[in-house]
Design an enzyme around this catalytic site. Sequence first.
Site, PDB file in Angstrom:
ATOM      1  N   ASP A  13      20.666  -0.078 -21.785  1.00  0.00           N
ATOM      2  CA  ASP A  13      20.607  -1.264 -22.642  1.00  0.00           C
ATOM      3  C   ASP A  13      20.161  -2.510 -21.879  1.00  0.00           C
ATOM      4  OD1 ASP A  13      21.729   0.378 -24.670  1.00  0.00           O
ATOM      5  OD2 ASP A  13      23.737  -0.064 -23.931  1.00  0.00           O
ATOM      6  N   GLU A 174      19.277  -0.995 -34.606  1.00  0.00           N
ATOM      7  CA  GLU A 174      20.141  -1.717 -33.675  1.00  0.00           C
ATOM      8  C   GLU A 174      19.282  -2.378 -32.613  1.00  0.00           C
ATOM      9  OE1 GLU A 174      22.602   1.525 -32.418  1.00  0.00           O
ATOM     10  OE2 GLU A 174      21.070   2.375 -31.123  1.00  0.00           O
TER      11      GLU A 174
END
Length: 508
Positions: A13, A174
């Site tokens: 991420d 997302e």
Amino acid sequence: MIHNPIIRGFNPDPSICFADGTYYVVNSTFEFFPGLPIWESRDLVNWSYADSVLTDEKHLDLTSSENNQGLYAPTIRFHEGRFFVVCTNKFTRQNFVVSAPGIHGPWTEPAFIARDGIDPSLLFLEDGRCFYCSNGRDGQGRQGIFGQFIDPMTGKLAETMRLLTYGCGGHSVEGPHIYHLGPWYYLLVSEGGTGSGHHICMLRSKDIFGPYEPGPRNPALSHADRKGHEIQCTGHADLFLTDRNDWYAVFLATRTPMKNMGKNLGRETFLAPVAWKDGWPVIGHGGFVELQMAGGYAQLEDRGDFSISFDKPLDKSPFLKVRVPAPERYLLDPVARTLTLAGTCPIGRHLGHPTLLGLRQPEFVTDYEVKLDLSSLEEKAGIAVYHNSNYFYALTVENEGGLVRVSLDRMIHGVQARTESVLLDRRRTLALGIHSDRQWYTFTADGIQLSKATIYGMSTSASFDGSFTGTLYAIWSAYGKATFLDGISFHAKEDDWVQPVLTPGSWI
């Protein structure tokens, strides 16, 4: 030349910003402490550990975090001389923002924003306003991306969050980031889940609240159709413009050790150039990326030696602990160059706080070695290949009369078993080692091979909890003290691997 991954091992991420001649990347850490490592580079090629954002337990509650909960998907931004990091603590179900005047802090106490959604992001506009977005669900439970203006110092939203888009048709939308370029607001999202279907899409609108239209070349990045390629699960990207006016993207991906095998290193940070065509970005070569790509502003320096001496503070290195910092259990003597661990529980206890100090496994081929002072050993201690409390291999050392017992304890799917055990003559110190390749972890004591264990046992795709983390090499102690000498010798090698022809049973 870009050598992917640029930040190796469990570093998912990624988000990136640029300040004062340096690029900074921040990553997720889930149930591990400290929270949110920051990596720095001046050339986009050579990266080193700078610091971590959340280093105080009062700012980071992970005390009862399940495996794979904790800190999800941070975003880092630099605005008017100040760093901002926004993130989700999945354990406490809170999104928050912190800021600091410098990359080493001091960071403000977390300002909490909302309990809805994950993967928050910030966009600072030219007029001084700040826009916040994250994923979330509407009143019917449908997932989408929501946004609203925010005070980044207090976390207070100007109004209720508003739906921006449901995405481009893929599930699990997302990882949003918004960029303001000319008349357009570009919204970058991830879809397809975190597995092999993970991919990146771009949308745009002339109004920050939408409606957003998908781009004509989506997905902008995807390896979903590159079965057999070493790079898989590409997604969760962040675009940026360099100080030399070049566009790049950082993103997560996994490396597969063998065709169709699991992924034991976890999700890592990759880099690729970005080209704009007809007003839309294309990442890499038409949405594909490679282990080596043209780009960056320097040559790769040697990055194989991760050796760490016990003569400097532990927070100067990218060590990870499980859930809590417990500094009183990690006793460093920099003059004697020793580190004494004081254990209070086994490393496999559910929701436990083991005395365990880990470093990310950065390559498939590695050598890791430490020295244990046997005269200091009170109960049991050793080294481990650690994924989480349900998945690890622990080389365990215990005094047994006038001898030393060394055993391999395996925890797979939450079931622990001792599979090998040997007695060695009594000695003052014992060198414990792990060698890994693309198939095996090999454990040694004083250079003697004791046992082997398949890397597949540490694979994210083979775990029942769908692990978001990756493998650590760790020293640990349970129910008493154990002293480790000198430091940790750690070498990683980028192997010139030719994919073997697998036969039935050859990987187990």
